[in-house]
Design an enzyme around this catalytic site. Structure first.
Site, short mmCIF file in Angstrom:
data_model
loop_
_atom_site.label_atom_id
_atom_site.label_comp_id
_atom_site.label_asym_id
_atom_site.label_seq_id
_atom_site.Cartn_x
_atom_site.Cartn_y
_atom_site.Cartn_z
N SER A 133 48.98 20.99 66.45
CA SER A 133 48.08 21.16 65.30
C SER A 133 48.85 20.82 64.04
O SER A 133 50.08 20.91 64.02
CB SER A 133 47.61 22.62 65.22
OG SER A 133 46.94 22.86 64.00
N TYR A 146 49.50 31.77 65.54
CA TYR A 146 48.93 30.48 65.94
C TYR A 146 49.87 29.34 65.50
O TYR A 146 50.20 28.44 66.29
CB TYR A 146 47.55 30.31 65.33
CG TYR A 146 46.86 29.01 65.67
CD1 TYR A 146 46.26 28.83 66.91
CD2 TYR A 146 46.81 27.96 64.75
CE1 TYR A 146 45.63 27.64 67.24
CE2 TYR A 146 46.18 26.77 65.07
CZ TYR A 146 45.58 26.60 66.31
OH TYR A 146 44.96 25.41 66.63
#
Ligand SMILES: NC(=O)c1ccc[n+]([C@@H]2O[C@H](COP(=O)([O-])OP(=O)(O)OC[C@H]3O[C@@H](n4cnc5c(N)ncnc54)[C@H](O)[C@@H]3O)[C@@H](O)[C@H]2O)c1
Length: 251
Positions: A133, A146
């Site tokens: 990401s 995350y």
């Protein structure tokens, strides 16, 4: 479509999620035989075979790979798209939540890749696509665990590419920015005024929109195909120009 994946066998984790679904549908259109693996069977992606899978469980991963072995006996493409997000700072994050997100996002990528390797070696020209990401490079506020998992996936991607390139297995990570999926919708919902947040997110992008699952599937399709035969060990950011800017918005 070009039939770029004709005759190839693909296994997509998180295959019934927003991005995974678009990847499965694109792979089917390109001629691949596709296993869509996910926790629970919901509306199936036409043309795919559903495989129940919890990526954080070694036993579940073994069983899923046994299905591929029994049905087709080889694997050319593995996409590790299963993932979860927890919207918390480290202070708000319990150890159980920290372990859970690492179990899915990092250990899941490790386990599925590990048990897919014997099948991928039979391909001769295999491709693994992990999901990183832009959060693995820069941080969104309130997504600490995350962000840490995605940084770990980036490092793991490079390491796997080094170790398995000599066996004919390419390994890359796709690193999306904001993509319109259930994960992003739940992020919007948790932040109150959905409409102004959606507009803020859209307008901060140089391309003035967030990504679609199909945008991501386009890149994954290329990385999975033989056209990308010299691409390995890289982190492919796909974010509408978001991280090219000096200034980021404040959420
Ligand atoms: N949507 C975004 O904006 C965005 C941005 C950057 C990266 N990503 C990454 O892309 C990937 C796909 O995300 P998405 O937006 O499609 O999310 P999503 O929530 O729509 O789909 C994720 C899928 O993973 C599955 N899953 C969760 N835990 C699992 C487990 N233990 N075993 C097997 N499957 C499991 C879910 O059931 C779901 O179908 C994720 O790795 C995510 O971190 C998404």
């Amino acid at each position: 479509m070009s039939g770029a994946l004709e005759g190839k066998v693909a296994f997509v984790t998180g295959g019934l999620g927003g991005i995974g679904r678009a990847i499965c549908a694109r792979f089917v259109r390109e001629g691949a035989m596709v296993f869509a693996a996910d926790l629970k069977e919901s509306a199936a992606v036409p043309g795919t075979t559903f495989v129940p899978l919890d990526v954080s469980s070694e036993e579940s991963v073994r069983q899923a790979m046994a299905v591929v072995q029994e049905q087709l006996g080889k694997l050319d493409i593995l996409v590790n798209a299963a993932g979860i997000e927890i919207e918390q700072t480290i202070e708000q994050t319990s150890l159980a939540d920290w372990n859970r997100i690492f179990a899915v996002n990092v250990t899941g990528t490790f386990l599925v890749s590990k048990f897919a390797l014997p099948l991928l070696r039979r391909s001769g020209a295999a491709s693994i696509v992990n999901f990183g990401s832009y959060d693995g490079f820069i941080a969104d506020p309130g997504l600490a665990a995350y962000c840490a998992t995605k940084g770990a996936v980036h490092a793991l991607t490079r390491a796997m590419a080094c170790d398995h390139g000599p066996e004919g297995i390419r390994v890359n990570a796709v690193c999306p920015g904001y993509v319109d999926t259930p994960m992003l919708r739940s992020f919007f919902r948790d932040h109150g005024d959905i409409h102004s947040l959606e507009a803020a997110v859209r307008d901060v992008h140089p391309l003035r929109r967030y990504g679609t699952p199909e945008d991501v599937a386009n890149l994954v399709n290329w990385l999975a195909s033989d056209e990308a035969r010299y691409a390995s060990g890289q982190l492919w950011v796909l974010d509408g120009g978001l991280t090219a800017q000096v200034q980021q918005m404040k959420l």
